[in-house]
Write an enzyme that holds these catalytic residues in place. Structure first.
Site, PDB file in Angstrom:
ATOM      1  N   ASP A  22     -23.033  20.185  65.427  1.00  0.00           N
ATOM      2  CA  ASP A  22     -22.592  21.103  66.468  1.00  0.00           C
ATOM      3  C   ASP A  22     -23.760  21.823  67.122  1.00  0.00           C
ATOM      4  OD1 ASP A  22     -22.924  22.455  63.965  1.00  0.00           O
ATOM      5  OD2 ASP A  22     -21.874  24.204  64.768  1.00  0.00           O
ATOM      6  N   GLU A  60     -21.743  24.558  61.884  1.00  0.00           N
ATOM      7  CA  GLU A  60     -22.823  25.332  61.271  1.00  0.00           C
ATOM      8  C   GLU A  60     -23.172  26.557  62.103  1.00  0.00           C
ATOM      9  OE1 GLU A  60     -26.992  26.627  60.521  1.00  0.00           O
ATOM     10  OE2 GLU A  60     -26.133  25.811  62.375  1.00  0.00           O
TER      11      GLU A  60
END
Length: 365
Positions: free
Chosen positions: A73, A131
């Site tokens: 991400d 994350e």
């Protein structure tokens, strides 16, 4: 579905990953692409899916296992996708959201999995989701809970940006909310009140005079820091406030546990050090640090492969999760971490090439 060529130059593979939108909690497309590429373009890997995380591992019976982990991400895009390349006095640069944090690291890991034919270690790949947002959503937590056997390794390499240096371990982080109370009054008759904000004066003096500790662990020097990061209080422009609060962040060396860090902060703000001032004290967030573990043979071999260059990691990363599992872990990837999340995020392409070369030598028999 986007098609990734894992045999392409990892610079081009980085660009291809950057061009796939993957803001936190929207990683489905990139996870699909990574899963398909690993299944179709690698040999000897078991590949599974966990939500929007993709995991792969070999089982060749080799004497050691290395884990390569990276998040898929990014933070929200800031008009910096698609990727683009430029050349100036700084060299050849690849621009775009995630070039630094951390799609260049992901590209290196994917490329090596597809192009190394003779591994020196069994390999586990973990490409995970979420994350960049609150820890409760982090895909590693889900994997640790649901698939703990996939997180077994002798050493873990997290592809966070380090500008091509090995950054070992990480600091722990602790946030504490301090509160004061007073008596409300009209500010025109302030002597009738007791100003809660003013009571923080000795706290600020204490913070200004705080001497940070530096600790050498395995040749890595971790410098601690204690800082006020937020202060709030006040009712109106003509009222003496009767309540105030301050958030303090303690970044601590990994030789302290969270409990030891909390005790240290309590000692810093004990009433005897503040002229008798009694404070409210609430721990609002904490994460342990990670010891570097460079004496581990697998970690020592990585240091040697990188030419002996390493340093302490300032800040908290997911290496802490691996350390808590008893796995020595380091941060190692292309890109200047100071450029992460910036609108002009970019990576020198030579760093992608260099990290690929070092890890190829380390992972190859």
């Amino acid at each position: 579905m986007s098609i990734l060529d894992l045999h392409a130059d990892p610079i081009d593979l980085t660009a291809a990953l950057v061009d796939i939108h993957s803001v936190s909690q929207d990683e489905g497309v990139i996870a699909d692409a990574v899963e398909a590429a690993l299944r179709e373009q690698t040999s000897g890997f078991e590949v599974i899916r966990s939500g929007n995380a993709v995991l792969a591992r070999t089982a060749r019976g080799l004497p050691s296992r290395v884990m390569l982990a990276g998040h898929l991400d990014t933070v929200p895009i800031a008009d910096n996708v698609p990727s683009r390349r430029t050349t100036d006095e700084r060299g050849d640069l690849l621009h775009g959201c995630g070039t630094v944090d951390m799609k260049s690291g992901d590209a290196v890991f994917l490329h090596l999995a597809a192009t190394i034919s003779d591994f020196a270690h069994d390999l586990t790949l973990v490409f995970y989701d979420c994350e960049e947002i609150a820890a409760q959503y982090n895909g590693l937590g889900r994997i640790e809970r649901d698939l703990p056997e996939w997180l077994a390794a002798d050493v873990a390499i997290l592809g966070e940006p380090t500008a091509g240096f090995i950054e070992a371990g990480c600091q722990g982080t602790l946030r504490v909310r301090l509160t004061t109370s007073g008596v409300r009054a009209h500010s025109a008759r302030s002597w009738l009140g007791d100003n809660a904000i003013h009571k923080f004066a000795p706290v600020l003096d204490r913070l200004s005079a705080y001497e940070a500790r530096s600790v050498d662990i395995d040749g890595c020097v971790y410098r601690e820091g204690l800082s006020a990061v937020r202060i709030a209080g006040g009712v109106a422009g003509n009222v003496v406030p009767d309540a105030a609060e301050m958030d303090v962040n303690f970044r601590f060396a990994p030789d302290r546990s969270v409990e030891q860090a909390v005790e240290h902060v309590r000692e810093v703000f004990e009433p005897s050090a503040l002229g008798g001032l009694e404070l409210g004290f609430e721990v609002t967030d904490s994460s342990p640090g990670a010891l570097p573990g460079l004496s581990n043979p697998a970690a020592a071999a990585l240091i040697e492969a990188a030419g002996g260059q390493y340093r302490a990691k300032y800040g908290w990363t997911d290496v802490s999760r691996f350390s808590a599992l008893g796995i020595p872990a380091v941060n190692y990837g292309p890109g200047d971490p100071n450029l992460a999340h910036k609108r002009d995020e970019h990576v020198p392409v030579e760093q992608i090439t260099d990290v690929t070369r070092v890890l190829r030598g380390y992972l190859s028999a």
